[in-house]
Design a protein around this motif. Structure first.
Motif: not given
Lengths: 330, 330, 330, 330
Positions: B151, B193-197, B210, B212, B224, C144-146, C216, C220-224
């Protein structure tokens, strides 16, 4: 551009030569050692000429400053010559092992009004410097305690021990200087305890290898220092400052930042940085940089002959405390 | 002594020039940029001459190797010229954003048999290199998972984003290379997977900030990767390798190693090293050192054009996966 | 005082009986198991009577609530009986492995208006609960992410695997619930990847033991999520939440907080708490306490049948994603 | 089943009653306090009857053992009564503040051959106990140093200070006991330094709130103890043991294990567990469990009247050292 000559060609001489060779504002003009081949080992690698004496050096080169990292018992005579020649001096700690001779050094430095710095390099370590700045900024409130841990990875040769001036003057002196510098105080009472637990030859040489020291400051702030000649996990260097607003702690350093978890243990990390050349590399560089910048701007250095004398006085009191089994008051 | 010329004079050019200037086995003979004043900014600081073209450079200097850190779309043409001149090449990642053009580069490099290294510098970081060595030594047993967190501290200007080739080819490509390098495998399946955050302008420019990514290796090992353009606490760089025998984790790095405890929080530490120039300083130095040593000993580099192509292929598959919302199989 | 009966007498039954025996606001009136000796093992230790059926239990005791921790395939029939009797229900996860049957359970619960809680105990862990509260307080800004890591110390017997409903419905379902609970969202897209790397018998039983899942969220939050059936260093349970304002991370837990430094490694710590009974002990206690307090105050539980259904739906989508090699959209 | 009566009904009395109420092998038969309503507060919550005197208690109940946590100056008289009645005694530290009176207690205990345990609860903390076991197992090789940090979260009321017997006898005595227990030695030399830096009312009451103590053991092992009445970040409890083979350190404990990184700081954690009731909860439970098990098996306790006397002797020597500004030798 500051033109340096350097006295002595041991481990510290090598380190300083290397730093000067890399510093764009410094030039190494000479290395002075009556044992010329030894001086040449450094000049071959880092430039400059080898000289058997300071006079020789002055004859052949323009010199602005001398770095003194020859054996401690030669410091006074060298300081005399360099001060009389009106050159700036960066002298390794301790200035001398006798307070009288340190006073002579101070008299020379003050009589000839030459810039003088004593090599308490740890003050220049970025983390240590940040610690003190944050203490000054009030991040721990009013000071209550300072704890310093300083443990070497392995004892030096007995020959070194014999000439070292004793554990307190050789090693603890660094921590004493930091304790005074961080608290901004000079102790009113000193107590030291010591043992020979690491290497019995150190005991036979009349020295100790394990020590604990307590300093009490005029404000009531208490300082503890613990030293050992042998920590098998690396060079253990920690400072903890505790006060009314909280605590600051420096963390030990490693070359590799890797954590291992297995069926035996979790979060296991590599050994600490090996010794002072590795752990305090940045501090020596910073020390030289400050020295050069003080010379260039004609301002006094931040760690001078009086700091050197104070730390020695306290280290000698530790020795006396150990011998007499009582606290020494100032 | 390896004589280098360097294409490009941006942030990476400055970094490489500085490293070469300091390396006793390297010499900077020229910086090549059609915008000559820009090239001169570097030669003024680090030596060598500024040239508008490679031809000019060759006319005036002996050159052994070229470092290519100009904009990505110029790489192919530069590689053509340098390969035809028979000089060694160290090319920044990505080699190109088009697989066809990367294949052209590879053809040129192989046809002219010039040494080639691609700038996956993170492999040369001492901690990352130790991680891989310990994995190879069996410290985590059989591999099960690799997790990479990367990041940035803050997003680049939109102009940079627009020319970056997309987040996967610009950023994730480093982590993809490390995942393949650490596992010794090339994925059979990729999902992203992606986002604009972080910054909506990045979204307007058609990119994400953003991401993954999941890579599945032929052995079944799962990887990952998570990426963000903005971590307010500094450049967050972590690798975790998990296997039948345990886990290895790289730790984040800070300039100052100080811990603060107060009535608000305990063990609070300074921010992480700011960005890649600070965090990976040692890796760039090491990368250049290996490149020089490979040239000197006429041995192949450890990270070559095929590594560059593989990582790009996977990054492009990530992009496709994101667009099509499905896993891409190889 | 809430009078409990309990269905099932395995590991979870033992745990719940012990918690109820200790809770001053709860009483264990009966343990129900067609295999009476098995039920008696619990009642001998914790009080109450063993019954072969719920009817028997109702005949002999006043019951306010039932804890359902019998095999998953018995849940629906038990829920039917208990709901028809108008008693409150605390049901272990998953409610059932079939969405249709879960819908039947929900219909029963809603028709008879009985209080219902599903056993997502991890929400009640003090550290996990603090994490979510701090996220809600804005300590990480916009999410943004978890990232959730959940790795067991050792795989269960193959018999357990065969009846488990598959890795996603058995294990990942906990992390799925937490991801939804922490973000306050339900995913729009799910992708899962899995391998059998720990124990080939698990593969022969048609299941996986190593999994990575991407969720997802609508925002837009991405979780892994990553799961493994075997971490040799203990029960590895970590959650990391990353957002515009920073990051929160839960730390792993140990029984003994001791750090060892030697010539082999530094800061090595003991293994993690062994498994869920040890790591999540406080959460089960807290879960029962909330259930009792909801019943006493006639307020709805914080984790109900719809949470149970949602997590199952997503777990089943993970399974489908793994089988079909594509992302599943909702 | 051991039947307990308890003297005193303050904070420690409450704690012990609660532990006994929960322990299946113990029964609380009476709480003894001339101030009956105060005793009733405990018996109302934990069972047993309130008595104004031990005689009353004996008249009405069978008693096996007495827990003595009344004010220190009442211990001797209580121990006399209980010993004469032939009951076992668990006495809070310090046994008394006068060595002569402690000797009287010891004479009574030995004359009447009653089992006796002194409440050095910290020995029973799982982490402290593991530390000592690992030291005994040679995990740090030959001992060189022990460092103990013990800092309270906030000073007690001045009324408490006035009756406390002074900081060394009230607080440091715990660390002194641990230092002796861990090293297996009794010091030959003690030096203590102290200040009043936290609360000037403590100074007016003739006491200190900040202390540093050095113990030198016959083997040469050096111990350092630092104490403060106020650490704003929680109850700071650390032990470090350093030896020829490495180092063991206990880690501070928190209720919530959460780490926060933001633009201000990284890895910031919650405050430490608040105070001894929270931090040492497990140790008190373990202490009672050992006491019960010793009574049940008729074996001597692991921490007896002689341990209580030794720690007091050293604490009194600390006080003398502080007053006289010199080391005290034994």
């Amino acid at each position: 551009m500051i033109r340096f000559c350097l006295f002595g060609s041991g481990r510290m001489g090598d380190l300083y030569c290397e730093i000067i060779a890399r510093n764009p504002d410094a030039e190494l003009v000479g290395v002075i050692n009556p044992n010329l081949p030894s001086a040449r080992k450094l000049t071959d690698r880092y430039g400059g000429r080898a000289f058997a004496s300071f006079d020789d050096c002055l004859k052949h080169s323009d010199v602005d400053a001398a770095i003194v990292c020859s054996p401690t018992n030669t410091h006074l005579e060298i300081i005399r010559q360099v001060a009389e020649a009106g050159k700036a001096i960066l002298c390794e700690k301790p200035i001398d092992l006798s307070l009288e001779r340190v006073d002579e050094c101070i008299a020379l430095v003050e009589q000839h009004r030459v810039p003088f710095m004593v090599g308490f390099n740890r003050r220049f370590d970025p983390t240590v410097a940040a610690l003190r700045a944050q203490v000054a900024d009030g991040k721990v409130g009013d000071l209550n305690m300072v704890l310093l841990t300083s443990r070497d990875p392995a004892p030096p040769p007995i020959g070194y021990i014999e000439r070292s001036g004793g554990y307190f003057c050789d090693s603890t002196i660094h921590d004493i200087d930091l304790a005074c510098w961080i608290t901004g105080e000079t102790p009113v009472e000193v107590f030291a305890s010591g043992s020979c637990l690491v290497d019995e030859d150190i005991g036979k040489a009349g020295d100790i290898d394990t020590a604990m020291t307590t300093l009490k400051m005029p404000s009531g702030v208490l300082c503890h220092i613990n030293n050992s000649r042998k920590a098998v996990y690396g060079f253990d260097q920690r400072i903890e400052v505790f006060g009314s607003g909280g605590m600051l702690q420096t963390l030990n350093q490693r070359d590799i930042l890797l954590s291992h978890s297995s069926s035996e243990a979790t979060d296991a990390k590599p050994l600490l940085k090996h010794f002072f050349l590795e752990r305090y590399a940045a501090s020596f560089e910073q020390e030289i940089a400050e020295f050069i910048s003080c010379l260039a701007s004609d301002t006094p250095t931040s760690v001078d002959q009086n700091d050197g004398k104070r730390a020695l006085e306290i280290a000698l009191a530790c020795e006396q405390s150990l011998k007499e089994g009582r606290a020494i008051r100032f």
